[in-house]
Scaffold this active site. Structure first.
Site, short mmCIF file in Angstrom:
data_model
loop_
_atom_site.label_atom_id
_atom_site.label_comp_id
_atom_site.label_asym_id
_atom_site.label_seq_id
_atom_site.Cartn_x
_atom_site.Cartn_y
_atom_site.Cartn_z
N GLY A 149 -4.85 -3.38 -3.89
CA GLY A 149 -5.88 -3.06 -2.91
C GLY A 149 -6.21 -1.58 -2.91
O GLY A 149 -5.53 -0.75 -3.52
N CYS A 150 -7.29 -1.24 -2.19
CA CYS A 150 -7.76 0.15 -2.18
C CYS A 150 -6.81 1.07 -1.41
O CYS A 150 -6.42 2.13 -1.90
CB CYS A 150 -9.17 0.22 -1.62
SG CYS A 150 -9.41 -0.61 -0.03
N TYR A 151 -6.44 0.66 -0.20
CA TYR A 151 -5.50 1.47 0.57
C TYR A 151 -4.18 1.64 -0.20
O TYR A 151 -3.58 2.71 -0.22
CB TYR A 151 -5.20 0.82 1.91
CG TYR A 151 -6.20 1.09 3.01
CD1 TYR A 151 -6.57 2.39 3.35
CD2 TYR A 151 -6.74 0.04 3.75
CE1 TYR A 151 -7.47 2.63 4.39
CE2 TYR A 151 -7.64 0.26 4.79
CZ TYR A 151 -8.00 1.57 5.10
OH TYR A 151 -8.89 1.80 6.12
N THR A 152 -3.73 0.54 -0.80
CA THR A 152 -2.43 0.57 -1.45
C THR A 152 -2.46 1.45 -2.70
O THR A 152 -1.53 2.22 -2.94
CB THR A 152 -1.98 -0.85 -1.82
OG1 THR A 152 -3.05 -1.51 -2.50
CG2 THR A 152 -1.64 -1.64 -0.59
N CYS A 154 -4.28 4.06 -3.36
CA CYS A 154 -4.27 5.47 -2.96
C CYS A 154 -2.94 5.87 -2.34
O CYS A 154 -2.37 6.91 -2.69
CB CYS A 154 -5.42 5.72 -1.98
SG CYS A 154 -5.76 7.47 -1.68
#
Length: 350
Positions: A149-152, A154
């Protein structure tokens, strides 16, 4: 040419995969899958593809798709990919899943946080977590890749070298992350309407966001133990981008804190040869606009000697490195071609 099919091509991440592959020298999209827009021109949904893509959207018949493509990207909500994948399918085609269906190795944790039954638990162990800079060797031989995922992406990449090298106490890690609205997907939701988001900033999923166990699991592998951390996401009024600010207590050696030079050396050890990870200079901190539209990760840090803690900062474009770009990077690795193919996208500053 690698022939690609996209299930969910009319979502933000699916359309971004299409955009990237149109500039890819060794791949082409031959199946634009979409349940909502069957038989409609793809360019009528995303006008930026006018006179570039003349294909119509097809259904998401994955069995038929598998007979015509080499790789399938599933840019779909949680649960769909798991309901479709099977052994016969994986014998024919490689799958890169942008949902969370195969990211977590413990099915009970997946079902707890996502509140749905997992439809294909037998493939969880085989699936490779597609964080390219960390799991490159495993990705090379994979049939099924769980695109992070995107949050993960980063959050993990920003802290990974310091966790791996034992320079921080990972149990003290706190992550605050900001996301543009596209991270919530293209579906109509009142909370994401212009008037609800503009001129405002709000935390959400406080202590309950479902990317939390994914971050804990992956950083736990780096630490060599199970971790528990605080992760708080925030929605900000911009289209795209993730900025993660992370705080942790530095680990003293012989009563002395690590120096900035030692911290930088750790980042250089793991990322010094990575094209898509840029370690910023002293006193330079990441900004979402410097990675917009690109597959880059920008990382900066600052030691706070007064508190004995470090502030780590990372930023990505949530739709590129946080979704479509990383998916294409995974495809490149899986098919043994130049990992950067189609991805040397210069960030847009405005």
């Amino acid at each position: 040419m690698i022939k690609a099919g996209i299930i969910g091509s009319t979502g933000y991440a699916g359309a971004e995969i299409a955009r990237i592959l149109l500039g890819h020298p060794e791949a082409e999209v031959v199946w634009y899958g979409s349940r909502s827009y069957v038989d409609e021109e793809f360019s009528s949904i995303f006008g930026n593809f006018l006179n570039i893509v003349d294909a119509k959207c097809l259904d998401d018949n994955i069995e038929e798709m598998a007979s015509k493509v080499d790789v399938i990207f599933t840019a779909t909500p949680q649960g769909l990919c798991a309901s479709l994948v099977n052994e016969d399918l994986l014998k024919k085609v490689k799958i890169i899943d942008l949902s969370a269906d195969f990211r977590l190795k413990d099915v009970s944790i997946y079902e707890k946080w996502y509140k749905i039954e997992h439809k294909a638990p037998s493939f969880i162990e085989e699936a490779v977590y597609g964080l390219c800079e960390v799991n490159r060797d495993k990705i090379k031989g994979a049939r099924l890749v769980a695109n992070p995922g995107c949050y993960t992406t980063c959050s993990i990449l920003t802290a990974y070298p310091l966790v791996k090298e034992g320079l921080i106490d990972p149990d003290t890690l706190i992550i605050d992350a900001l996301s543009g609205v596209s991270g919530a997907g293209r579906g109509a939701k009142v909370a994401n309407l212009y008037c609800e988001v503009n001129e405002s900033c709000k935390p959400y999923g406080v202590a309950t966001h479902r990317h939390t166990p994914e971050i804990e699991e992956q950083l736990g592998y780096a630490a060599g133990k199970e971790l528990t951390l605080n992760f708080t996401p925030h929605l900000v009024p911009m289209n795209r981008g993730i900025l993660a600010t992370e705080y942790a207590t530095l680990t003293k050696k012989n009563g002395v804190l690590p120096t900035a030079q030692e911290i930088r050396a750790a980042y250089e050890k793991y990322y010094g040869k990575e094209l898509f990870i840029r370690i910023l200079g002293d006193g330079v901190y990441p900004e979402t606009r410097w990675v917009q539209g690109s597959n880059f990760v920008d990382i900066g840090f600052k030691i706070d000697e007064r508190t004995g803690r470090i502030i780590m900062m990372g930023t990505i474009d949530n739709l590129v490195k946080g979704a479509a770009g990383q998916a294409v990077q995974n495809m490149n690795i899986m098919f043994g071609i130049d990992e950067t193919s189609g991805l040397k996208l210069v960030p847009k500053s405005l």
